[in-house]
Design a protein around this motif. Sequence first.
Motif, short mmCIF file in Angstrom:
data_model
loop_
_atom_site.label_atom_id
_atom_site.label_comp_id
_atom_site.label_asym_id
_atom_site.label_seq_id
_atom_site.Cartn_x
_atom_site.Cartn_y
_atom_site.Cartn_z
N ARG A 68 0.32 -1.17 -0.15
CA ARG A 68 -0.01 -0.06 -0.15
C ARG A 68 0.92 1.51 0.07
N LEU A 69 2.32 1.45 -0.01
CA LEU A 69 2.74 2.47 0.11
C LEU A 69 2.88 2.82 -1.31
N ALA A 70 2.70 2.93 -2.41
CA ALA A 70 2.30 3.98 -3.93
C ALA A 70 0.87 4.58 -3.73
N HIS A 71 -0.03 4.33 -2.27
CA HIS A 71 -1.32 4.95 -2.47
C HIS A 71 -1.30 5.79 -1.32
N SER A 72 -0.15 5.90 -0.11
CA SER A 72 -0.41 6.12 0.96
C SER A 72 0.72 7.50 1.56
N SER A 73 0.50 7.86 2.77
CA SER A 73 1.47 8.71 3.09
C SER A 73 2.44 8.91 3.42
N SER A 74 2.48 7.41 3.76
CA SER A 74 4.05 7.06 4.10
C SER A 74 5.16 6.73 2.88
N THR A 75 6.44 7.15 3.77
CA THR A 75 7.37 6.97 2.98
C THR A 75 8.02 5.76 3.61
N PRO A 76 8.83 4.96 2.58
CA PRO A 76 10.03 4.24 2.81
C PRO A 76 10.66 4.49 3.83
N GLY A 77 11.17 5.29 4.24
CA GLY A 77 12.02 5.65 5.61
C GLY A 77 11.69 5.16 6.51
N THR A 78 9.97 5.87 6.69
CA THR A 78 8.98 5.86 7.83
C THR A 78 8.93 3.75 7.52
N MET A 79 8.12 3.33 6.98
CA MET A 79 8.12 1.88 7.15
C MET A 79 9.57 1.14 7.39
N LEU A 80 10.99 1.70 6.81
CA LEU A 80 12.06 1.28 7.50
C LEU A 80 12.26 1.02 9.31
N LEU A 81 11.87 1.99 9.22
CA LEU A 81 11.98 2.68 10.74
C LEU A 81 11.67 1.73 11.77
N SER A 82 10.60 1.68 11.81
CA SER A 82 8.78 0.90 12.23
C SER A 82 9.81 -0.75 12.11
N ALA A 83 9.84 -1.46 11.31
CA ALA A 83 10.71 -2.45 10.67
C ALA A 83 11.74 -2.90 12.17
N LEU A 84 12.79 -1.92 11.50
CA LEU A 84 13.94 -2.07 13.02
C LEU A 84 12.83 -2.19 13.99
N PHE A 85 12.26 -1.10 14.87
CA PHE A 85 11.74 -1.50 16.65
C PHE A 85 11.31 -2.06 16.48
N HIS A 86 10.57 -3.13 15.40
CA HIS A 86 10.09 -4.76 16.05
C HIS A 86 10.96 -5.38 16.08
N PHE A 87 12.10 -5.16 15.09
CA PHE A 87 13.34 -6.35 15.21
C PHE A 87 14.05 -5.95 16.48
N PHE A 88 13.72 -4.99 17.07
CA PHE A 88 14.92 -4.31 17.62
C PHE A 88 14.39 -4.86 19.18
N VAL A 89 12.61 -4.79 19.55
CA VAL A 89 12.48 -5.65 20.06
C VAL A 89 12.42 -6.99 20.63
N MET A 90 12.68 -7.69 19.09
CA MET A 90 12.18 -8.96 19.24
C MET A 90 13.99 -10.04 19.91
#
Length: 354
Positions: A68-90
Motif C-alpha cells: 500500500r506504499l504507493a497509495h499512502s502518505s507513508s514513506t519508505p523511511g518510515t516503514m524501515l524505522l517501524s520494521a527496525l523497531f519491531h526487530f529490536f524489540v524481538m
Amino acid sequence: MAGAQDKTEKPTEKKLRDARERGQIARSRELTGVSVLLVGGSVLYLSHGLMLEHFRLLLTEVWVSGFRLAHSSSTPGTMLLSALFHFFVMVSPTLLSILIIGLGINLVQTKGLLISWEAIQFKFSRLNPLEGFKQLFSLRSLVEVVKSILKVVIVGWVVYGIFREEHHLFLPMVDQELSEVLKVLGHLSLKMLLRVSLIMFALSIADYYYQAWQHRKDLMMSKQEIKEEYKQSDGNPEIKSRIRSIQRALARQRMMAKVPKATAIVVNPTHYAVALQYAPKMEAPRVVAKGVDLVAQRIIRLGRRHGVPVIQNPPLARALYKEVKLEGKIPISLYRAVAKVLAYVYQQKQPRVK
C-alpha cells in the motif's frame, strides 16, 4: 635455573600482580559459556510471546504496508524505522541478557576490569612447533580432552533421557496444528536446555576451581626465585648493609670533625661522652658529638688533643646521650645542669689574679 621440582613456594604478591598485568589469570571459559547459554535460553523462552507478536507485526509492516506504499502518505523511511523497531524489540531481551551475564561473569572471574595489551601482542614464540607439541601432551591438554568428551556424553545422555520421557508427545504432533507443534518443541527445547545448562554449570564451577589451582601451580616459585625477586625489589641485602656501614662511617667522621670546636665534653667517665658547643648567639647549647665505649674514648682523646675541657658528670652524660639527638638543642630540663658545667669551664678559662 630451578627445575619444576624445586618450585615449592607459593607465588608472591608481586608475581601474582605481574601475571595479572600479562593477562594470566584463573578463568573458566566453560563457566562463561554455560552462564550465557542458561540465561540467554531462559530469556528467549520467556520472551517468545513478545517475539511472535512483534514478528507478526513486522511481517504486516513489510508485506501489507509495502503493497500500500504507493497509495499512502507513508514513506519508505518510515516503514524501515517501524520494521527496525519491531526487530529490536524481538532480539533486545535476549541480546541484553547475554551481554550483561557475559560481562558480569567475566568481571567476577577477573576480580574487576582487566585490560592487558601484552596478552594480545604477537609473539613469534607462539609459533614454535616444539612448544605446541609439548602442550599437546601436557596435563592441561588431557583435562581439556576429558572435558570435551564429558560435554558430549552429558548432552547425549540428556537428549536420550528427554526423548525417553516425552516420546508419547511425538506421535500426536502429526495431526496437530503448527502452533501446537511449536509449543511442544519449545517445551522440549527448554527442558533440554535447562537440564544441560544446570549440569554443565555445576561442572563449570568445578572447572573454575581447577583453573585457579592450575594457575597457582603454574606460578609456583623456587626459594632462589623469591630471593632474586627480593633483591630486585628491595635491593641486595649485602650491598644495602655495606651502604649503611659507609653512611655511618661518613656520619661519624663529620661528627668527629666538630669535636675540636666543642666547648666541653661531658663523660661517664669512659663509657659515655657528649661534646657540647655553646656561643653567646645560640639560643641553647647543642650536642655536636656523642658516643659510647670506643667512640666515647675517641671523642675524649680527640677533645683533649685540641684542649677541649673534659668534665666528669655521669648522670648528666647519660641523660644527654639518651635524650638529645645529634645536633639537637639541650632541653629545658637539663638547662641547670649544663649551665653549671659551662660556668665551670668558663671559670677555668679565666686568667687567675695573683
